[in-house]
Write a protein that holds these residues in place. Structure first.
Motif, PDB file in Angstrom:
ATOM      1  N   SER A  89      45.191 -60.588   4.220  1.00 44.08           N
ATOM      2  CA  SER A  89      44.153 -61.597   4.017  1.00 44.08           C
ATOM      3  C   SER A  89      44.517 -62.889   4.746  1.00 44.08           C
ATOM      4  CB  SER A  89      43.949 -61.864   2.530  1.00 44.08           C
ATOM      5  OG  SER A  89      45.159 -62.246   1.925  1.00 44.08           O
ATOM      6  N   TYR A  90      45.818 -63.157   4.829  1.00 46.52           N
ATOM      7  CA  TYR A  90      46.232 -64.358   5.552  1.00 46.52           C
ATOM      8  C   TYR A  90      46.010 -64.199   7.045  1.00 46.52           C
ATOM      9  CZ  TYR A  90      48.051 -66.113   1.242  1.00 46.52           C
ATOM     10  OH  TYR A  90      48.132 -66.567  -0.041  1.00 46.52           O
ATOM     11  N   MET A  91      46.257 -62.993   7.543  1.00 46.54           N
ATOM     12  CA  MET A  91      45.972 -62.759   8.951  1.00 46.54           C
ATOM     13  C   MET A  91      44.504 -63.116   9.241  1.00 46.54           C
ATOM     14  SD  MET A  91      46.029 -59.156  11.099  1.00 46.54           S
ATOM     15  CE  MET A  91      44.529 -58.397  10.459  1.00 46.54           C
ATOM     16  N   LEU A  92      43.614 -62.673   8.365  1.00 45.74           N
ATOM     17  CA  LEU A  92      42.184 -62.881   8.609  1.00 45.74           C
ATOM     18  C   LEU A  92      41.760 -64.324   8.329  1.00 45.74           C
ATOM     19  CD1 LEU A  92      41.024 -59.514   7.045  1.00 45.74           C
ATOM     20  CD2 LEU A  92      41.039 -60.093   9.478  1.00 45.74           C
ATOM     21  N   GLU A  93      42.256 -64.887   7.238  1.00 47.04           N
ATOM     22  CA  GLU A  93      41.859 -66.254   6.901  1.00 47.04           C
ATOM     23  C   GLU A  93      42.443 -67.271   7.888  1.00 47.04           C
ATOM     24  OE1 GLU A  93      39.556 -67.041   5.137  1.00 47.04           O
ATOM     25  OE2 GLU A  93      39.575 -66.284   3.088  1.00 47.04           O
TER      26      GLU A  93
END
Lengths: 316, 471
Positions: free
Chosen positions: B167-171
């Motif tokens: 999710s951090y990769m995407l956010e």
């Protein structure tokens, strides 16, 4: 949708609605307490705020008799007290916890509104608010709940999640309106005061103000504030968004929408419709014939029964 | 320690071509503008609620992971090599786990010592001889990569259970697009937002063979789990239900979820819950997070669990040290991505070397994770080293040791300005029944403290956006 998701959404909107109502109750109490003594400045408006909020037992256990309730005690109890499950802080906290566990079912605007409110709430001191701070705090709560309602109204898909959200809002709102009315009738006015006297008038006007309906009252009745007209507006007038009739019109519609989408009716729909029919068919004379307090007590139990039926039918 | 390789520029200030534009841009943007943007990013993260929890810390139920606004850049060619190596590694992991719970050729051939399997706490005897759908165990892998020089990427760790951080990769990418659109217009950055589609396609491809549309759900331990944000984020992006154990029940070996319209069958569960908690009837009876009967439904072939039960047997640090052999054994190929040289303290000569060189080495617990239970020799004082010396002598098989790698650094915005900080990289590899999918990029973690090599978020590490350049 998941039953738990529906349950969380339903309670999320109930908590938001309750926080709003508590802010309004405190607002009225504050307003009443500013009155000069000749207008009844010595009445028990702070104690009655506790009664209206429906948490007198807990308050009495903690702070003693309602008659001697002080402003500080009541404000901190209703606004911030962690031990009072129905304090504004706890309502916002629980609304946010519910929102957090069903984030996927909410729009980002709704999440932002409730999470933002939760963050902001933590910036307020826990107790001993000055008058200015209290005013600012109450304005913040009302704004936050308005914003949440607006986000819900403007950004949600019209599907079961939305209808459960609306159902929660209106079950809670109906309960709150009923309580506000009931408390006025039985608690506020000191025995020596005359019904229809200046204090009575002022208190009814405050009630209207608390539900943002004073202007509406004048538009509808073009008359001075009279108890039976206030009761008519808040119980039977479908054009008045906080009235019991309006809440039930919305409840019936939301529950019918759910039933339509799922292709199945149940006890919740039947109960809501029965109460709605009663609110449509009664005149305010009928209500006063029964006795306002009796009518409202009966309504509050019916409303609770509906809550239980919704829970049974969808949320478990 | 050896000189560290900086991803952007060499010691004499020569900028690598991929960083050319970024480097010029950094030198023109005033420091307070960068700081301002960092604050905005933090505000947005807090507002959206992108938080994680650190267990055992007071009032830390929701902490922000520091986000660094300077992106880390990987060239197209570097990525192509990495992706091949990652795919190879994941394939071998899957063959290995199938074998461990199946014929055990690898043990018979003497490649892996038996006790590494049978005495491994993550080994699940319940899976012996069980066929998992499509023979895939590790559907979602997170493989940690570090870099030491322009040409060498090492695998640091295989995460085969429930790797988090995607999710951090995407956010991080979303935030960067919002804060620095002009930077993107100057670069050709390969998009990562296809990940959600890829994950959904992967999960659907894993459904047990049935005719209707597979129903996928993500199983979370609940809002108090440290990665809850990620769970809800993924459910949202995939458009699937985020369920807790209490939302599911098993009847006649079929899994259902409780819905407002009655029970609904579930085919694929992306579970973010450890094996131990999945099913109180099969594993820990005191757990209320799981679903009674889930394992029976799983064994009956009526539901797919991703990742499969028992994958932990492949992701500890002892097995890690054998991965190159595992790749050779199953694929007959040389590993594309090398391991960090590793001493297995279970082997006496290795142990002797490690004990003699403690101040130079990083010693890790075989089953440790998150930067806990490790010794960083060069950073440790005498007392700490002695503590580890005793631990090692007492239970050598519980430890491995590695040289302190000169992890590459990447320019990072810190108090004093833009300065080099150590980074690693966690790409995510998706294995479906149809194919393997990897979006170009991953989560770059950065040690925010000067000189620190510990990038774990639970230890104060931060993250930054990872850019793979298109051609």
């Amino acid at each position: 949708m998941l039953s738990r998701t529906a349950d969380n959404i339903y309670w999320l909107t109930r908590y938001v609605e309750r926080a709003d109502c508590l802010a309004r109750i405190l607002d009225v109490a504050q307003r009443l307490s500013y009155q000069p003594v000749s207008y009844g400045g010595s009445t028990n408006e702070w104690g009655s705020a506790i009664l209206t909020a429906g948490c007198s037992e807990l308050f009495v256990a903690k702070h003693g008799a309602l008659e001697e309730a002080t402003e500080d005690a009541v404000v901190s109890f209703l606004a911030f007290d962690a031990e009072n499950p129905a304090s504004i802080r706890n309502c916002v906290e629980m609304a946010r916890t519910n929102a957090r566990s069903v984030r996927t079912a909410l729009t980002s605007d709704m999440w932002d509104a409730i999470n933002g409110a939760w963050i902001e709430l933590r910036a307020f001191p826990d107790k001993a608010l000055s008058r200015e701070e209290l005013t600012r705090f109450l304005a913040f709560v009302k704004e936050a709940t308005l914003r949440f309602d607006g986000a819900m109204y403007r950004s949600m898909l019209r599907n079961d999640a939305y209808w459960f959200a609306r159902t929660g809002t209106h079950v809670e709102r109906a309960d709150n309106t009923a309580r506000i009315l009931d408390v006025k009738y039985h608690v506020l006015l000191p025995e020596k005061e005359r019904v229809g006297g200046p204090l009575d008038y002022f208190q009814w006007a405050s009630i209207l103000r608390s539900v943002s309906a004073l202007t509406a009252f004048h538009w509808v009745y073009r008359d001075s504030v009279k108890p039976w007209l206030v009761a008519d507006l808040l119980i039977l007038n479908r054009a008045m968004p906080r009235s019991l009739a309006s809440c039930y019109e919305n409840l019936t519609r939301s529950l019918d929408d759910i039933a339509g989408a799922y292709g199945r009716q149940g006890p919740a729909q039947r109960l809501a419709r029965a109460t709605q029919a009663k609110l449509t068919n009664h005149s305010i004379d009928d209500v006063f014939q029964t006795g306002l307090h009796e009518f409202i007590s009966e309504f509050i139990s019916e409303n609770n029964r509906l809550g239980a039926a919704i829970n049974e039918q969808y949320l478990t | 320690m050896r000189r560290t390789f900086d991803e952007m520029s060499s010691d004499d200030g020569v900028v690598r071509p991929a960083y050319d534009t970024l480097s010029k841009w950094l030198s023109t943007v005033p420091h307070d503008v960068l700081n301002q943007r960092r604050k905005e990013a933090e505000y947005i993260f807090r507002r959206i609620g992108i938080t994680f929890a650190v267990y055992g810390e007071q009032n830390s139920q929701e902490r922000l992971i520091p986000f660094d606004i300077v992106p880390r850049i990987i060239t197209h060619d570097e990525w192509t090599g990495l992706a091949k190596g990652l795919e190879q590694r994941t394939k071998a992991l899957n063959l290995y786990i199938n074998d461990v719970y199946g014929k055990r050729d690898v043990l018979r051939a003497g490649i892996i010592p038996e006790d590494l399997v049978y005495q491994n706490p993550a080994f699940r005897p319940e899976m012996n001889g069980q066929k998992v759908p499509h023979d895939i165990y590790v559907h979602i892998a997170g493989i940690d990569i570090v870099r030491t020089d322009p040409s060498t990427f090492y695998v640091l760790e295989d995460n085969a259970r429930t790797p988090s951080g995607v999710s951090y990769m995407l956010e991080n990418r979303e935030i960067m697009l919002r804060l620095f659109p002009e930077l993107f217009s100057m670069h050709k950055v390969a998009p990562v937002d296809k990940y959600a589609d890829d994950l959904l396609a992967t999960l659907r491809s894993l459904a047990p063979h049935r005719s209707h549309e597979p129903n996928v759900a993500i199983l979370t331990p609940g809002i108090y789990n440290s990665a809850y944000y990620e769970h809800s984020f993924l459910a949202d992006k995939l458009g699937v239900d985020l369920v807790e154990g209490r939302d599911l029940f098993v009847k006649d070996n079929v899994v259902y979820m409780r819905t407002t319209e009655g029970p609904k069958r579930v085919d694929v569960i992306y579970r973010r819950l450890d094996d131990d908690f999945l099913d109180p009837l099969a594993f820990r009876p005191d757990s209320v997070l799981g679903v009674p009967g889930l394992m029976s439904a799983y064994h009956a072939g009526n539901v797919t669990l991703t990742n499969a039960v028992g994958t932990g047997v492949a992701d500890d640090k002892a097995v890690y040290s054998y991965m190159p052999d595992i790749i050779r054994f199953y694929l007959g190929e040389e590993p594309i991505l090398p391991n960090v040289p590793t001493w297995r303290c279970r082997e006496p000569d290795h142990l002797k070397y490690v004990l003699d060189h403690l101040p130079e080495l990083v010693v890790k617990e075989v089953h440790g994770s998150g930067g806990y239970g490790m010794l960083v020799g060069p950073k440790a004082d005498k007392a700490q080293i002695e503590v580890f010396r005793n631990k090692l002598k007492h239970d050598p098989a519980n430890f491995i040791a590695q040289p302190t790698l000169a992890l590459s650094t990447c320019p990072t915005l810190v108090e004093e300005g833009v300065a080099p900080r150590h980074v690693d990289l966690r790409p995510f590899i998706l294995t479906g029944s149809d194919k393997v999918r990897i979006v170009p990029g991953g989560l770059t973690r950065v040690a925010m403290k000067e000189g620190s090599l510990v990038v774990n978020s639970s230890q104060g590490g931060g993250t930054k956006d990872t850019w793979v350049l298109d051609v």
